[in-house]
Motif scaffolding. Structure first.
Motif, mmCIF file in Angstrom:
data_model
loop_
_atom_site.group_PDB
_atom_site.id
_atom_site.type_symbol
_atom_site.label_atom_id
_atom_site.label_comp_id
_atom_site.label_asym_id
_atom_site.label_seq_id
_atom_site.Cartn_x
_atom_site.Cartn_y
_atom_site.Cartn_z
ATOM 1 N N LYS A 141 36.558 31.318 32.780
ATOM 2 C CA LYS A 141 35.639 32.439 32.819
ATOM 3 C C LYS A 141 36.291 33.475 33.098
ATOM 4 C CE LYS A 141 32.411 31.858 35.752
ATOM 5 N NZ LYS A 141 31.691 31.951 37.324
ATOM 6 N N LEU A 142 35.453 34.752 31.898
ATOM 7 C CA LEU A 142 36.320 35.844 32.132
ATOM 8 C C LEU A 142 35.225 36.798 31.796
ATOM 9 C CD1 LEU A 142 38.308 35.991 29.004
ATOM 10 C CD2 LEU A 142 39.308 35.604 31.186
ATOM 11 N N ALA A 143 35.192 37.756 33.047
ATOM 12 C CA ALA A 143 34.591 39.471 33.600
ATOM 13 C C ALA A 143 34.740 40.475 32.609
ATOM 14 C CB ALA A 143 33.964 39.840 34.558
ATOM 15 N N ILE A 144 33.859 41.558 31.478
ATOM 16 C CA ILE A 144 34.746 42.530 31.001
ATOM 17 C C ILE A 144 35.111 43.466 31.751
ATOM 18 C CG2 ILE A 144 33.861 44.578 29.420
ATOM 19 C CD1 ILE A 144 32.976 42.657 27.385
ATOM 20 N N SER A 145 35.942 44.324 32.739
ATOM 21 C CA SER A 145 35.635 44.987 33.601
ATOM 22 C C SER A 145 35.686 46.013 33.735
ATOM 23 C CB SER A 145 37.597 44.786 33.529
ATOM 24 O OG SER A 145 37.779 45.657 34.859
ATOM 25 N N ASN A 146 35.278 47.104 34.953
ATOM 26 C CA ASN A 146 34.611 48.953 34.345
ATOM 27 C C ASN A 146 36.123 49.432 34.383
ATOM 28 O OD1 ASN A 146 34.613 47.745 37.128
ATOM 29 N ND2 ASN A 146 32.981 48.629 37.123
ATOM 30 N N TRP A 147 37.220 48.629 34.806
ATOM 31 C CA TRP A 147 39.020 49.376 34.974
ATOM 32 C C TRP A 147 38.926 49.393 33.558
ATOM 33 C CZ3 TRP A 147 39.690 51.595 38.952
ATOM 34 C CH2 TRP A 147 39.455 50.925 40.311
ATOM 35 N N ALA A 176 38.686 37.875 39.501
ATOM 36 C CA ALA A 176 38.895 37.158 40.892
ATOM 37 C C ALA A 176 38.475 37.490 42.040
ATOM 38 C CB ALA A 176 40.243 36.987 41.348
ATOM 39 N N LYS A 177 37.804 38.239 42.419
ATOM 40 C CA LYS A 177 36.432 38.658 43.038
ATOM 41 C C LYS A 177 35.005 38.486 42.951
ATOM 42 C CE LYS A 177 38.237 41.103 47.268
ATOM 43 N NZ LYS A 177 38.130 41.540 48.157
ATOM 44 N N LEU A 178 34.590 38.052 41.675
ATOM 45 C CA LEU A 178 34.067 37.241 41.259
ATOM 46 C C LEU A 178 33.850 36.141 40.554
ATOM 47 C CD1 LEU A 178 32.928 40.451 38.524
ATOM 48 C CD2 LEU A 178 31.761 40.337 40.828
ATOM 49 N N GLY A 179 35.147 35.665 40.754
ATOM 50 C CA GLY A 179 34.971 34.133 40.532
ATOM 51 C C GLY A 179 35.835 33.422 38.642
ATOM 52 N N CYS A 180 35.993 34.638 38.248
ATOM 53 C CA CYS A 180 36.899 35.006 36.733
ATOM 54 C C CYS A 180 37.811 34.749 36.934
ATOM 55 C CB CYS A 180 35.982 36.041 36.333
ATOM 56 S SG CYS A 180 34.173 36.447 35.777
ATOM 57 N N ASP A 181 38.388 34.042 36.131
ATOM 58 C CA ASP A 181 40.211 33.756 35.787
ATOM 59 C C ASP A 181 40.327 34.872 35.224
ATOM 60 O OD1 ASP A 181 39.491 30.582 35.770
ATOM 61 O OD2 ASP A 181 38.692 31.087 33.850
ATOM 62 N N THR A 266 35.685 30.429 27.979
ATOM 63 C CA THR A 266 33.774 29.535 27.720
ATOM 64 C C THR A 266 32.916 30.307 27.638
ATOM 65 O OG1 THR A 266 32.642 27.667 28.396
ATOM 66 C CG2 THR A 266 34.047 28.547 29.705
ATOM 67 N N GLU A 267 33.691 31.146 29.137
ATOM 68 C CA GLU A 267 32.372 32.993 29.468
ATOM 69 C C GLU A 267 32.612 33.710 29.012
ATOM 70 O OE1 GLU A 267 29.942 30.868 32.921
ATOM 71 O OE2 GLU A 267 30.258 32.492 33.598
ATOM 72 N N VAL A 268 31.753 34.793 28.700
ATOM 73 C CA VAL A 268 32.044 36.315 29.209
ATOM 74 C C VAL A 268 30.848 36.499 29.531
ATOM 75 C CG1 VAL A 268 32.893 38.633 28.167
ATOM 76 C CG2 VAL A 268 34.246 36.420 27.358
ATOM 77 N N ASP A 269 31.265 37.329 30.783
ATOM 78 C CA ASP A 269 29.887 38.131 31.305
ATOM 79 C C ASP A 269 28.550 37.466 31.379
ATOM 80 O OD1 ASP A 269 31.488 40.394 31.805
ATOM 81 O OD2 ASP A 269 30.324 41.623 30.197
ATOM 82 N N GLY A 270 29.237 35.826 32.123
ATOM 83 C CA GLY A 270 28.080 34.885 32.352
ATOM 84 C C GLY A 270 27.096 34.656 30.678
#
Ligand code: PMP
Length: 307
Positions: A141-147, A176-181, A266-270
Motif C-alpha cells: 500500500k503506497l502513497a504519493i508523497s508531497n516531498w 508510514a504515518k498514513l498507514g502505508c508501506d 496493491t494500492e496507491v493513494d487509496g
C-alpha cells in the motif's frame, strides 16, 4: 532495515574487526554533514542451502565508485579489491541465512566545514541478516508523497549519497504515518520518479514501463536486472516519463530494489491497482528473479559470486 541484528565482524579502517568495535568519533564530518556514499548488496542462500551467493557484486561496486566520482572523491581501494574485501568479510561471518552488505565510504575528518574538496574518505562495511525488507507476497500500500524527489542539480539521485536519504526518510516516514508501506515520489518536473528506496515499474496494456534514468532515480541494479529479464520474457519495455494518474490506472505495478526485491503494489493513494492482486507479468518477473538469485537458473550464474 527490518532486522537490527548484525554479523560479528565488520571491515573498518583497513581491517576486519568485531562489529561492536567499528566506531567513529562524534566529530566525524560524515555524521554532521551526510558526506558519505553507500551501497546495499544482497547475499542469498543458494538452492540446496550449501552456500550463499552475492548478487551482482561487480555492478554494485561500479555504482559505488560512480557515486564517489560524482562527489569528486576517491578511496584507496579498487573495484576488484572492494569485491575481495566483501568476499573475505562474508567468509569470516559465514552467513547461513539471506544477508545484506552495507559498504560505506565516508568523510572521516573532524573539521567543522562542509568543504568537500578538503575531505578524506575512508571505507567501511558491515553485514546484517536480511529477509524481506518490504513484503513480496502481500501487496504494498503506497502513497504519493508531497516531498519532491531530490534532483540532479540538487543532490543527485543517481549517486547513493548519505545526506540525500533525508529526502527518502521524510517521504517514507510520512507514508508510514498514513498507514502505508512506503512512499512514491515525484520528480521536480512532476513525473513519477521512484520509491524511497526502490525503483518503480508499472504495466499498462502488456508493456512494462519504468521512469527513465534522467528522471531523478537511482540507477538501480535490480531495475537493470528486470529490464534485462523482460527481454528474455519477451515483454515490451518503455523507459519514459510516467504521469501520476497513469499509476492509478495501471494494470499492475511493483517496486524493485536490493532490499525490496520484486514487491507488487496493491494500492496507491487509496486506488486499487488493477484487480488488487499480483498480476501475471509481475508474477513471471518475480519468479524468474528469485530463481536467478537463488542460483536455480544456471543461465545467470555469472551474476552470482559464491562465498
Ligand atoms: N532507489 C533508491 C532511492 C534506492 O535507495 C534503491 C536501493 N539501493 C533503489 C532505487 C534500488 O536500487 P538497487 O536495485 O540497486 O538496490
Amino acid at each position: 532495515m527490518a532486522e537490527s541484528k548484525t554479523f560479528p565482524f565488520a571491515f573498518f579502517e583497513g581491517k576486519i574487526i568485531p562489529t561492536e568495535l567499528a566506531r567513529v568519533n562524534i566529530m566525524t564530518n560524515a555524521l554532521q554533514y551526510g558526506n558519505g556514499i553507500f551501497g546495499g548488496i544482497r547475499g542469498y542462500v543458494a538452492e540446496g542451502k550449501k552456500s550463499v551467493n552475492i548478487f551482482r557484486v561487480n555492478d554494485h561496486y561500479k555504482r559505488f565508485l560512480s557515486s564517489l566520482k560524482i562527489l569528486n572523491k576517491s578511496i584507496r581501494y579498487s573495484q576488484r579489491y572492494l569485491i575481495d574485501i566483501t568476499v573475505e568479510l562474508a567468509k569470516k561471518n559465514n552467513p547461513r541465512t539471506d544477508c545484506y552488505f552495507r559498504p560505506f565510504a565516508y568523510a572521516k575528518n573532524f573539521e567543522i566545514s562542509p568543504d568537500l574538496s578538503k575531505l578524506e574518505f575512508d571505507f567501511a562495511m558491515y553485514m546484517i541478516p536480511l529477509g524481506e525488507y518490504l513484503p513480496v507476497s502481500k501487496g504494498l500500500k503506497l502513497a504519493i508523497s508531497n516531498w519532491v524527489r531530490i534532483n540532479d542539480n540538487m543532490i543527485p539521485s543517481r549517486a547513493k549519497v548519505t545526506g540525500g536519504y533525508i529526502n527518502s526518510s521524510l517521504a517514507k516516514g510520512d507514508a508510514a504515518k498514513l498507514g502505508c508501506d512506503d512512499a512514491l515520489m515525484l520528480s521536480s518536473d512532476g513525473h513519477l520518479a521512484e520509491g524511497s528506496g526502490a525503483n518503480f515499474f508499472m504495466i499498462r496494456d502488456g508493456v512494462l514501463i519504468t521512469s527513465p534514468k534522467y528522471n531523478d532515480v537511482l540507477e538501480g541494479i535490480t531495475r537493470r536486472t528486470i529490464l534485462e529479464l523482460a527481454g528474455e520474457l519477451k515483454i515490451s519495455i518503455e523507459e519514459r516519463e510516467i504521469d501520476r494518474t497513469e499509476v492509478y490506472i495501471a494494470d499492475e505495478a511493483f517496486l524493485s530494489g536490493t532490499g525490496a526485491q520484486v514487491a507488487w503494489i496493491t494500492e496507491v493513494d487509496g486506488r486499487t491497482i488493477g484487480e488488487g492482486k499480483m498480476g501475471p507479468i509481475t508474477g513471471k518477473i518475480q519468479k524468474l528473479f528469485f530463481d536467478i538469485v537463488r542460483g536455480k537458473d544456471k543461465k545467470y550464474a555469472g551474476w552470482l559470486t559464491k562465498i
